[in-house]
Design an enzyme around this catalytic site. Structure first.
Site, short mmCIF file in Angstrom:
data_model
loop_
_atom_site.label_atom_id
_atom_site.label_comp_id
_atom_site.label_asym_id
_atom_site.label_seq_id
_atom_site.Cartn_x
_atom_site.Cartn_y
_atom_site.Cartn_z
N LYS A 135 0.82 -1.17 0.06
CA LYS A 135 0.11 -0.01 0.01
C LYS A 135 0.94 1.18 0.12
O LYS A 135 0.29 2.13 -0.52
CB LYS A 135 -1.11 -0.17 1.09
CG LYS A 135 -1.90 -0.90 1.00
CD LYS A 135 -3.11 -0.70 1.94
CE LYS A 135 -4.20 -1.83 1.64
NZ LYS A 135 -5.59 -1.55 2.28
N LYS A 139 -4.38 -10.75 -5.46
CA LYS A 139 -5.70 -11.17 -4.74
C LYS A 139 -6.81 -10.28 -5.49
O LYS A 139 -6.54 -9.00 -5.86
CB LYS A 139 -5.72 -11.10 -3.39
CG LYS A 139 -5.69 -9.59 -2.80
CD LYS A 139 -6.06 -9.75 -1.34
CE LYS A 139 -6.37 -8.35 -0.64
NZ LYS A 139 -6.71 -8.23 0.59
N LYS A 143 -11.01 -4.90 -3.57
CA LYS A 143 -12.07 -3.98 -3.94
C LYS A 143 -11.52 -2.48 -4.46
O LYS A 143 -12.04 -1.69 -5.10
CB LYS A 143 -13.11 -3.64 -3.01
CG LYS A 143 -12.53 -3.49 -1.36
CD LYS A 143 -13.69 -3.04 -0.51
CE LYS A 143 -13.40 -3.86 0.73
NZ LYS A 143 -12.41 -3.39 1.78
P1 ATP Z 1 -8.68 -3.30 0.06
O1 ATP Z 1 -8.55 -3.88 -1.14
O2 ATP Z 1 -9.33 -1.99 0.38
O3 ATP Z 1 -7.38 -3.49 1.11
P2 ATP Z 1 -9.92 -5.90 0.79
O4 ATP Z 1 -10.69 -6.14 -0.28
O5 ATP Z 1 -8.60 -6.32 0.76
O6 ATP Z 1 -9.61 -4.24 0.89
P3 ATP Z 1 -10.53 -5.88 3.49
O7 ATP Z 1 -11.71 -4.92 3.88
O8 ATP Z 1 -9.36 -5.36 3.67
O9 ATP Z 1 -10.87 -6.33 2.14
O10 ATP Z 1 -11.11 -7.22 4.16
C1 ATP Z 1 -11.95 -7.67 4.61
C2 ATP Z 1 -11.86 -9.39 4.70
O11 ATP Z 1 -11.96 -9.97 3.54
C3 ATP Z 1 -10.49 -9.70 5.42
O12 ATP Z 1 -10.89 -10.87 6.19
C4 ATP Z 1 -9.93 -10.26 4.23
O13 ATP Z 1 -8.87 -11.20 4.69
C5 ATP Z 1 -10.81 -10.93 3.36
N1 ATP Z 1 -10.40 -10.79 1.87
C6 ATP Z 1 -10.03 -9.74 1.25
N2 ATP Z 1 -9.95 -9.91 0.02
C7 ATP Z 1 -9.67 -11.31 -0.05
C8 ATP Z 1 -9.88 -12.36 -1.05
N3 ATP Z 1 -9.36 -11.79 -2.40
N4 ATP Z 1 -9.89 -13.50 -0.76
C9 ATP Z 1 -10.17 -14.02 0.55
N5 ATP Z 1 -10.46 -13.17 1.38
C10 ATP Z 1 -10.33 -11.89 1.32
#
Ligand code: ATP
Ligand code: LTN
Length: 340
Positions: A121, A203, A206
């Site tokens: 990040k 991964k 969002k």
């Molecule tokens: P950002 O992209 O804004 O960093 P993010 O999509 O990674 O956000 P978070 O809000 O940080 O999402 O995470 C919420 C939950 O979803 C956490 O438990 C995280 O481990 C899980 N998570 C996020 N992305 C994935 C993914 N691609 N596969 C499985 N679990 C995920």
């Protein structure tokens, strides 16, 4: 003074959080939310909208507020039940920040500079390299430790952060006396890391710049189908579950997580068929799984008073537990007790 973790606890405690930093993806749903709903009957669950974490990258205030409300409606739409789980907004419970400070003073710079999420990040936000992004994992540790959490259901991108939370719990316990439960991460089997539909090395996130890489719970059925049909696979043209076919492997994992059948059963069903057939079938399974979520979401978004009441009650409950932990921590740290 007696600490909470020596009290009789009938159910084990779970804590987890999602940042209102955008709209929820299929990755969040399969990696986190879908599990959360299964756990709420058997555990004492705290599920938080972690908006303090979200501002570690730039946020437009109005968008952040709207995302928080939308995420709450999505929690409920996915089946999180406020009668069973405590749902609350992180910034409503100031104890998260109080504990964070104490833990900050026990965390080494070296521990934080090793964190992959920080490294990723900070590259993206090079012009806004703020201290919050660096100390983000300490706030996450505070979230978890405040509630004497036993288990933390998260995707495996959070493994390093979980290690820090455990180390800090043990460090505090050793330096003072038994205070915190040492939490464990709880990772789903095949969907601990749902990958981007456009780049199976990355991964699904969002905050990806390419919307074709992710499926949002709020996407229309048509968009969902299009994104799956356009997803990147390979030129081998054979349905197999193999590391040499990472795009396909990711799609099979998604299929299995959504439809409940094992990877082997799915591979057997599509043996000899083309990727097109497989993707079409996957698209229908995903669209059908998300349909009720989308409908429920629309319903909850029309009931704003209900949403407000849930987070109000959630904050009261979370605060009463968090207060006890902070009081204990402050006493052990040597802060003079405020008597009036
Ligand atoms: P950002 O992209 O804004 O960093 P993010 O999509 O990674 O956000 P978070 O809000 O940080 O999402 O995470 C919420 C939950 O979803 C956490 O438990 C995280 O481990 C899980 N998570 C996020 N992305 C994935 C993914 N691609 N596969 C499985 N679990 C995920
Ligand atoms: N860091 C997590 C979100 C998060 C969290 C938590 C998860 C913040 N606090 C406490 C579990 C427990 C993320 O980026 N996915």
């Amino acid at each position: 003074m007696e600490t909470q973790n020596t009290n009789q606890k009938t159910k084990k405690t779970i804590f987890s959080g999602v940042q209102p930093s955008g709209k929820m993806t299929l990755g969040n749903y399969l990696g986190a939310l879908k599990n959360w709903t299964k756990l709420q009957d058997d555990y004492n669950c705290y599920y938080s909208l972690v908006n303090l974490h979200a501002i570690t990258v730039p946020q437009d205030p109005e968008t952040l507020r709207n995302n928080t409300t939308e995420l709450l409606a999505q929690f409920l739409a996915c089946g999180i039940d406020p009668k069973k789980a405590t749902i609350f907004v992180q910034s409503h419970v100031k104890e998260h920040l109080e504990l964070m400070w104490v833990l900050n003073c026990m965390t080494y710079m070296g521990e934080l500079s090793r964190m992959t999420q920080y490294k990723d990040k900070s590259k993206k936000s090079a012009e806004n390299l703020n201290a919050g992004l660096f100390t983000y994992p300490v706030l996450m540790a505070a979230d978890i430790l405040l509630y004497q959490t036993d288990l933390v259901p998260v995707g495996d991108d959070q493994k390093q952060h979980m290690e820090l939370a455990r180390d800090l719990a043990m460090r505090f316990n050793n330096r003072y006396s038994e205070t915190f439960v040492v939490p464990e991460g709880y990772y789903p089997e095949n969907t601990a890391r749902v990958m981007s539909l456009q780049n199976p090395e990355k991964k699904m996130s969002k905050s990806d710049d390419n919307p074709n890489g992710y499926i949002l719970l709020a996407d229309t059925a048509d968009d969902t189908r299009k994104k799956i049909m356009r997803s990147v696979t390979d030129s081998l043209g054979e349905i197999r579950y193999s590391d040499d076919q990472p795009g396909l492997k990711n799609l099979i994992n998604i299929y299995s997580a959504v439809d409940g059948r094992s990877v082997e059963e799915i591979v057997a069903e599509f043996e000899g068929k083309g990727y097109g057939d497989f993707k079409k079938s996957l698209a229908e399974v995903v669209v059908e799984d998300l349909r009720p979520v989308r409908e429920q979401y629309d319903y909850f978004m029309k009931n704003r008073d209900y949403l407000d009441e849930i987070i109000h009650q959630g904050a009261l409950k979370a605060e009463s537990v968090a207060r006890k932990t902070v009081k204990d921590v402050y006493e052990k740290t040597g802060f003079v007790t405020r008597i009036k």
